[in-house]
Enzyme design. Structure first.
Site, PDB file in Angstrom:
ATOM      1  N   HIS A  93       0.837  -1.204   0.000  1.00  0.00           N
ATOM      2  CA  HIS A  93       0.000   0.000   0.000  1.00  0.00           C
ATOM      3  C   HIS A  93       0.867   1.247   0.000  1.00  0.00           C
ATOM      4  CE1 HIS A  93      -3.113   2.882   0.833  1.00  0.00           C
ATOM      5  NE2 HIS A  93      -4.033   1.945   0.898  1.00  0.00           N
TER       6      HIS A  93
ATOM      7  N   ASP B 152     -11.078   0.141   0.725  1.00  0.00           N
ATOM      8  CA  ASP B 152     -10.323   1.267   1.283  1.00  0.00           C
ATOM      9  C   ASP B 152     -11.102   1.967   2.391  1.00  0.00           C
ATOM     10  OD1 ASP B 152      -8.064   2.799   1.578  1.00  0.00           O
ATOM     11  OD2 ASP B 152      -8.194   3.800  -0.351  1.00  0.00           O
TER      12      ASP B 152
END
Length: 340
Positions: free
Chosen positions: A174, A290
């Site tokens: 990420h 997310d």
């Protein structure tokens, strides 16, 4: 249909308490902004402390509304703390991971945990990954595409990748940033809109061209945001591999490594998601939301709306791929979701 969200962020309650008390790692604090709490980093980055980050009941309600049965929890990327002194980073990672484990314990049928690692100390990262897998039952770790400029393919970080391979746990890659942005990405929120997918594409390109994936054939990596720019420019990497000696360090064409990765569904475009599925196969795509960031996406039905997928493909993307990847339902009782 059952849905597993592999890209779901938290700031666990214990960490929030530390922020309010002024004892959080790296001086992270909470400030009041027009009556709402905001997380403030000493580097200048700030964002709303939404209840979904830390309030388990609110998070579960939000998951229910989105049709999410199980969430694989990872800390918000600004908490990676790769920029602080190594000993402090080791302590901070342990604190964060223990706090995530406590959050998972509040709803073990709905949550599974991923560790954060102090990548500025690779040996400590290996130890922390092993601890989190053995003590907390975590199913992997979330890592940045680099650690303050040290790329994930760097030889110094190879033991971390090797440990994940040995433990058979995936690494979720990420992007992150915490400081003020300068240059061409400083305007229009381009740090996130273009910078995040670019970071992922660069990281994976390096992993391919460096030969790291050849050296670690059992390593599983999950790429958020649909793999960033990578799947849509893979032909350019193939061409470079053919004509440029600098890009010749991998055994195969770069496109042949695409199925070494799993990609989440966050593309914000049905056409892009359709292209991704066609490129890598439905068996390499997993749901990501997310949650709760504003750049996130909705649940499975919203993200796949309009796509002509078979029932088997829907089941694979919705939950089967994630269950295989994170070894859910292997007898531990964690992250199994609800029957519906």
């Amino acid at each position: 249909m059952k849905t597993v969200d592999v890209h779901a962020h938290v700031i666990p309650p214990a960490l929030v308490d530390a922020m309010y008390a002024g004892r959080a790692p790296d001086g992270i604090t909470i400030a009041d902004d027009a009556g709402s709490p905001w997380v403030v980093h000493r580097q200048g980055y700030r964002y709303p402390l939404l209840a979904e980050f830390h309030d388990v009941q609110v998070r579960l309600q939000t998951m229910d509304a989105a049709g999410i049965d199980t969430a694989v929890l990872s800390v918000a990327p600004p908490m990676f703390l790769y920029w602080i002194e190594a000993a402090a980073a080791v302590d901070a990672a342990r604190t964060v991971n223990n706090a995530i484990a406590a959050m998972v314990a509040r709803a073990p049928d709905r949550f599974t945990g991923l560790a954060t690692l102090p990548l500025q100390d690779p040996a400590a990262s290996v130890a922390e990954l092993r601890r989190c897998v053995s003590e907390h039952g975590f199913r992997g770790a979330e890592v940045g595409p680099h650690a303050e400029g040290v790329p994930l393919d760097d030889e110094s970080l190879r033991p971390v990748l090797a440990a994940a391979e040995e433990l058979s746990v995936p690494l979720l890659v990420h992007p992150y940033y915490v400081g003020a942005t300068t240059g061409p990405l400083s305007d229009y929120y381009l740090t996130n809109l273009q910078g995040n997918p670019w970071q992922t594409a660069v990281c994976v390109s390096r992993l391919i061209f460096s030969g790291a994936l050849d050296a670690l054939p059992g390593l599983d990596l999950v790429l958020v945001h649909g793999g960033g720019h990578l799947p849509y420019q893979i032909g350019r990497l193939d061409h470079g591999h053919r004509v440029r000696p600098e890009a010749g360090g991998c055994t195969h064409l770069p496109s042949e490594y695409l199925r070494r990765f799993h990609f989440d569904t966050i593309t914000h475009s049905p056409a892009a998601l359709r292209f991704l599925i066609d490129q890598v196969g439905a068996d390499r795509v997993v749901v990501g939301t997310d949650m709760p960031f504003d750049m996130g996406a909705g649940g499975l039905d919203e993200q796949l709306a309009g796509l002509q997928l078979s029932a088997d493909e829907l089941e694979a993307i919705g939950h089967r791929n994630a269950e295989r990847l994170f070894r859910m339902g292997d007898g531990s009782g964690r992250g199994l979701g609800r029957a519906r």
